[in-house]
Design a protein around this motif. Structure first.
Motif, PDB file in Angstrom:
ATOM      1  N   GLY A 281      63.431  37.552  47.292  1.00 42.46           N
ATOM      2  CA  GLY A 281      63.090  38.901  47.712  1.00 42.46           C
ATOM      3  C   GLY A 281      62.139  39.622  46.786  1.00 42.46           C
ATOM      4  N   CYS A 282      61.521  38.902  45.838  1.00 44.45           N
ATOM      5  CA  CYS A 282      60.561  39.546  44.938  1.00 44.45           C
ATOM      6  C   CYS A 282      59.299  39.930  45.723  1.00 44.45           C
ATOM      7  CB  CYS A 282      60.182  38.603  43.788  1.00 44.45           C
ATOM      8  SG  CYS A 282      58.889  39.250  42.705  1.00 44.45           S
ATOM      9  N   ALA A 283      58.828  41.143  45.505  1.00 46.45           N
ATOM     10  CA  ALA A 283      57.620  41.600  46.197  1.00 46.45           C
ATOM     11  C   ALA A 283      56.366  41.449  45.340  1.00 46.45           C
ATOM     12  CB  ALA A 283      57.788  43.071  46.589  1.00 46.45           C
ATOM     13  N   VAL A 284      56.547  41.200  44.054  1.00 47.97           N
ATOM     14  CA  VAL A 284      55.409  41.141  43.142  1.00 47.97           C
ATOM     15  C   VAL A 284      54.676  39.811  43.234  1.00 47.97           C
ATOM     16  CG1 VAL A 284      54.736  41.107  40.700  1.00 47.97           C
ATOM     17  CG2 VAL A 284      56.315  42.867  41.550  1.00 47.97           C
ATOM     18  N   VAL A 285      55.409  38.702  43.213  1.00 50.45           N
ATOM     19  CA  VAL A 285      54.762  37.380  43.279  1.00 50.45           C
ATOM     20  C   VAL A 285      53.917  37.229  44.550  1.00 50.45           C
ATOM     21  CG1 VAL A 285      55.161  34.892  43.444  1.00 50.45           C
ATOM     22  CG2 VAL A 285      56.398  36.249  41.745  1.00 50.45           C
ATOM     23  N   PRO A 286      54.421  37.601  45.735  1.00 47.29           N
ATOM     24  CA  PRO A 286      53.561  37.552  46.924  1.00 47.29           C
ATOM     25  C   PRO A 286      52.328  38.439  46.795  1.00 47.29           C
ATOM     26  CG  PRO A 286      55.856  37.725  47.582  1.00 47.29           C
ATOM     27  CD  PRO A 286      55.824  37.930  46.100  1.00 47.29           C
ATOM     28  N   ALA A 287      52.467  39.578  46.112  1.00 44.16           N
ATOM     29  CA  ALA A 287      51.312  40.456  45.924  1.00 44.16           C
ATOM     30  C   ALA A 287      50.263  39.794  45.040  1.00 44.16           C
ATOM     31  CB  ALA A 287      51.760  41.779  45.310  1.00 44.16           C
ATOM     32  N   VAL A 288      50.704  38.991  44.068  1.00 42.67           N
ATOM     33  CA  VAL A 288      49.765  38.224  43.243  1.00 42.67           C
ATOM     34  C   VAL A 288      49.086  37.151  44.092  1.00 42.67           C
ATOM     35  CG1 VAL A 288      49.515  36.720  41.230  1.00 42.67           C
ATOM     36  CG2 VAL A 288      51.111  38.648  41.141  1.00 42.67           C
ATOM     37  N   GLU A 289      49.875  36.441  44.870  1.00 38.63           N
ATOM     38  CA  GLU A 289      49.331  35.365  45.706  1.00 38.63           C
ATOM     39  C   GLU A 289      48.332  35.891  46.741  1.00 38.63           C
ATOM     40  OE1 GLU A 289      53.026  33.906  47.142  1.00 38.63           O
ATOM     41  OE2 GLU A 289      53.222  32.395  45.559  1.00 38.63           O
ATOM     42  N   HIS A 291      46.479  38.542  46.184  1.00 36.75           N
ATOM     43  CA  HIS A 291      45.406  39.201  45.410  1.00 36.75           C
ATOM     44  C   HIS A 291      45.478  40.727  45.433  1.00 36.75           C
ATOM     45  CE1 HIS A 291      43.826  35.178  45.099  1.00 36.75           C
ATOM     46  NE2 HIS A 291      43.692  35.094  46.415  1.00 36.75           N
ATOM     47  N   TYR A 292      46.670  41.267  45.724  1.00 36.75           N
ATOM     48  CA  TYR A 292      46.859  42.701  45.553  1.00 36.75           C
ATOM     49  C   TYR A 292      47.080  43.033  44.072  1.00 36.75           C
ATOM     50  CZ  TYR A 292      47.366  42.960  50.622  1.00 36.75           C
ATOM     51  OH  TYR A 292      47.160  42.871  51.978  1.00 36.75           O
ATOM     52  N   ILE A 293      47.573  42.051  43.336  1.00 32.91           N
ATOM     53  CA  ILE A 293      47.700  42.130  41.880  1.00 32.91           C
ATOM     54  C   ILE A 293      46.897  40.974  41.311  1.00 32.91           C
ATOM     55  CG2 ILE A 293      49.275  41.943  39.904  1.00 32.91           C
ATOM     56  CD1 ILE A 293      51.489  43.073  41.715  1.00 32.91           C
ATOM     57  N   SER A 294      46.065  41.244  40.320  1.00 30.27           N
ATOM     58  CA  SER A 294      45.223  40.174  39.780  1.00 30.27           C
ATOM     59  C   SER A 294      46.062  39.171  38.996  1.00 30.27           C
ATOM     60  CB  SER A 294      44.131  40.751  38.866  1.00 30.27           C
ATOM     61  OG  SER A 294      44.644  41.042  37.595  1.00 30.27           O
ATOM     62  N   GLU A 295      45.655  37.909  39.076  1.00 31.46           N
ATOM     63  CA  GLU A 295      46.393  36.874  38.356  1.00 31.46           C
ATOM     64  C   GLU A 295      46.282  37.071  36.850  1.00 31.46           C
ATOM     65  OE1 GLU A 295      46.835  32.014  38.129  1.00 31.46           O
ATOM     66  OE2 GLU A 295      45.692  32.935  39.751  1.00 31.46           O
ATOM     67  N   SER A 296      45.160  37.591  36.369  1.00 31.24           N
ATOM     68  CA  SER A 296      45.025  37.817  34.926  1.00 31.24           C
ATOM     69  C   SER A 296      46.030  38.854  34.448  1.00 31.24           C
ATOM     70  CB  SER A 296      43.599  38.252  34.580  1.00 31.24           C
ATOM     71  OG  SER A 296      43.309  39.536  35.093  1.00 31.24           O
ATOM     72  N   ARG A 297      46.223  39.896  35.222  1.00 34.37           N
ATOM     73  CA  ARG A 297      47.199  40.927  34.853  1.00 34.37           C
ATOM     74  C   ARG A 297      48.620  40.371  34.912  1.00 34.37           C
ATOM     75  NH1 ARG A 297      46.849  45.852  32.660  1.00 34.37           N
ATOM     76  NH2 ARG A 297      48.078  46.869  34.279  1.00 34.37           N
ATOM     77  N   TYR A 298      48.892  39.560  35.938  1.00 29.46           N
ATOM     78  CA  TYR A 298      50.225  38.966  36.052  1.00 29.46           C
ATOM     79  C   TYR A 298      50.491  38.016  34.891  1.00 29.46           C
ATOM     80  CZ  TYR A 298      54.216  36.490  38.104  1.00 29.46           C
ATOM     81  OH  TYR A 298      55.443  35.935  38.324  1.00 29.46           O
ATOM     82  N   THR A 299      49.477  37.259  34.484  1.00 28.18           N
ATOM     83  CA  THR A 299      49.618  36.360  33.342  1.00 28.18           C
ATOM     84  C   THR A 299      49.917  37.157  32.071  1.00 28.18           C
ATOM     85  OG1 THR A 299      48.149  34.703  34.313  1.00 28.18           O
ATOM     86  CG2 THR A 299      48.445  34.629  31.925  1.00 28.18           C
ATOM     87  N   GLY A 313      66.167  33.396  25.993  1.00 27.37           N
ATOM     88  CA  GLY A 313      65.717  32.138  26.580  1.00 27.37           C
ATOM     89  C   GLY A 313      64.452  32.326  27.368  1.00 27.37           C
ATOM     90  N   ALA A 314      63.333  32.494  26.680  1.00 31.56           N
ATOM     91  CA  ALA A 314      62.082  32.850  27.340  1.00 31.56           C
ATOM     92  C   ALA A 314      61.505  31.725  28.183  1.00 31.56           C
ATOM     93  CB  ALA A 314      61.053  33.280  26.291  1.00 31.56           C
ATOM     94  N   ASP A 315      61.930  30.496  27.981  1.00 32.62           N
ATOM     95  CA  ASP A 315      61.325  29.373  28.704  1.00 32.62           C
ATOM     96  C   ASP A 315      61.498  29.465  30.212  1.00 32.62           C
ATOM     97  OD1 ASP A 315      62.009  26.803  26.199  1.00 32.62           O
ATOM     98  OD2 ASP A 315      60.394  28.285  26.401  1.00 32.62           O
ATOM     99  N   LYS A 316      62.467  30.230  30.675  1.00 31.35           N
ATOM    100  CA  LYS A 316      62.675  30.307  32.128  1.00 31.35           C
ATOM    101  C   LYS A 316      61.650  31.207  32.805  1.00 31.35           C
ATOM    102  CE  LYS A 316      66.144  33.990  31.741  1.00 31.35           C
ATOM    103  NZ  LYS A 316      67.548  34.361  32.020  1.00 31.35           N
ATOM    104  N   TYR A 317      60.880  32.000  32.015  1.00 28.72           N
ATOM    105  CA  TYR A 317      59.901  32.898  32.596  1.00 28.72           C
ATOM    106  C   TYR A 317      58.536  32.220  32.652  1.00 28.72           C
ATOM    107  CZ  TYR A 317      63.519  36.342  31.855  1.00 28.72           C
ATOM    108  OH  TYR A 317      64.699  37.032  31.871  1.00 28.72           O
ATOM    109  N   ARG A 318      58.309  31.479  33.700  1.00 30.70           N
ATOM    110  CA  ARG A 318      57.035  30.784  33.899  1.00 30.70           C
ATOM    111  C   ARG A 318      56.494  31.126  35.275  1.00 30.70           C
ATOM    112  NH1 ARG A 318      56.314  27.145  29.939  1.00 30.70           N
ATOM    113  NH2 ARG A 318      58.136  26.399  28.799  1.00 30.70           N
ATOM    114  N   LYS A 319      55.219  30.828  35.478  1.00 30.95           N
ATOM    115  CA  LYS A 319      54.620  31.087  36.777  1.00 30.95           C
ATOM    116  C   LYS A 319      55.360  30.317  37.859  1.00 30.95           C
ATOM    117  CE  LYS A 319      49.841  32.158  35.685  1.00 30.95           C
ATOM    118  NZ  LYS A 319      48.441  31.791  35.944  1.00 30.95           N
ATOM    119  N   PRO A 320      55.729  30.971  38.960  1.00 30.19           N
ATOM    120  CA  PRO A 320      56.460  30.285  40.026  1.00 30.19           C
ATOM    121  C   PRO A 320      55.527  29.567  40.997  1.00 30.19           C
ATOM    122  CG  PRO A 320      56.311  32.613  40.518  1.00 30.19           C
ATOM    123  CD  PRO A 320      55.670  32.415  39.168  1.00 30.19           C
ATOM    124  N   TYR A 321      54.228  29.563  40.728  1.00 25.70           N
ATOM    125  CA  TYR A 321      53.316  28.885  41.648  1.00 25.70           C
ATOM    126  C   TYR A 321      52.166  28.290  40.879  1.00 25.70           C
ATOM    127  CZ  TYR A 321      50.522  33.089  41.096  1.00 25.70           C
ATOM    128  OH  TYR A 321      49.799  34.120  40.565  1.00 25.70           O
TER     129      TYR A 321
END
Length: 321
Positions: A281-289, A291-299, A313-321
């Motif tokens: 149910g995340c709305a942010v990742v679809p917005a990145v995909e 291009h409503y949010i830039s990938e550089s900003r998301y990175t 445990g920061a390793d779990k926070y990686r790009k989901p796509y």
């Protein structure tokens, strides 16, 4: 020990060992020290007193002037300190504006650096803007890149100024924007901060540095923080070149608040504590995909989130796509 209060003033210069305070009533500029216990008492920064602070100055029996109190700050902006025994370094306080001076080449300012600066300003309630300097050196490809950067950040809501401190291009608009404001001017070494201040403040005569032909980076020409009055009112706080903006005290659940476009889309997430790393149910990742949010900003968001989540445990926070 200080014996009598002289009055209140604003810190306008920090030389590392002493502070220059411009007194409110008289306008006199006093060289002040701080007491040893005041330096460390309850303060986890390398500099408990910062340029922009409103302070109380007292005179001691030895006729030396001391800073004995700091008024509550309306805001401040900090970076991670190079001194590992401390957490942070206060760059300036009581600001109306923080401007990052960036360049496309010689040296190139990474977008991640820009995003970290903007997020830090958001976190500490300081309005911010971007200046792209050295426009006079750009070729056609550079101008295309500059247009893309301008479009990216203006679409989020940030002011972006394209200027040349050397030719004067864009300076009138920038000068009008900062008039009457107390503005922090930050940036990597070599981006032309000193040249810009010299152009904005006739007579400032700040020393400028050369760019390394090998590494395409600048040399530090500002060695201390100083407030420089603007001709038409307001002032600039010039600080030494900053190599990086390590974020301080960001909680993982709050990082998205410091990226305005991510924060806007997060209202549509299914869960209020969504970290935007692939949760249902995340709305942010679809917005990145999309291009409503830039990938550089998301990175950049993910890199700050990872820092903030190191202990969890920061390793779990990686790009989901």
């Amino acid at each position: 020990m200080p014996t009598s209060i002289i009055g209140e003033g604003r810190v306008i210069k920090n030389t590392g060992s002493a502070y220059v305070v411009r007194m409110e009533e008289s306008g006199l500029e006093l060289n002040c020290r701080i007491k040893g216990n005041f330096r460390i008492k309850g303060i986890r920064t390398t500099n408990p007193v910062a340029v922009g602070d409103i302070v109380t100055v007292s005179e001691a029996a030895d006729d030396a002037d001391y800073i004995t109190a700091i008024a509550p700050r309306k805001n401040y902006i900090i970076r991670r300190a190079s001194n590992l025994s401390k957490e942070s370094h206060i760059l300036a306080s009581n600001l109306d504006l923080a401007i990052l001076v960036a360049t496309l080449k010689d040296p190139a300012t990474p977008l991640t650096f820009i995003d970290r600066f903007l997020a830090t300003a958001e976190a500490y309630s300081v309005p911010s803007a971007i200046v792209l300097n050295k426009e006079d050196t750009w070729d056609a490809d550079d101008r295309e890149l500059a247009d893309a950067i301008c479009n990216l950040y203006t679409s989020i809501g940030y002011k972006v100024f394209v200027i040349s401190a050397k030719s004067g291009e864009g300076l009138p608009a920038l000068s009008e924007f900062i008039k009457g404001k107390l503005t922090l001017l930050a940036g990597n070494s070599g981006v032309g901060k000193s040249s810009l201040i010299n152009a904005l403040v006739p007579g400032a005569c700040l020393r400028t540095g050369e760019i390394s032909d090998i590494h395409h980076t600048g040399t530090h020409t500002t060695t201390f923080s100083e407030m420089i009055d603007l001709p038409e009112g307001g002032a600039i706080i010039d600080i030494p070149g900053v190599r990086g903006f390590g974020t301080i005290d960001f909680k993982p659940e709050e990082v998205g608040h410091f990226f305005p476009e991510i924060f806007r889309h997060s209202h549509d997430c299914r869960y209020s504590d969504c970290k935007h790393t692939g949760e249902p149910g995340c709305a942010v990742v679809p917005a990145v995909e999309q291009h409503y949010i830039s990938e550089s900003r998301y990175t950049s968001y993910l890199s700050i989130l990872e820092e903030a989540s190191e202990k969890e445990g920061a390793d779990k926070y990686r790009k989901p796509y």
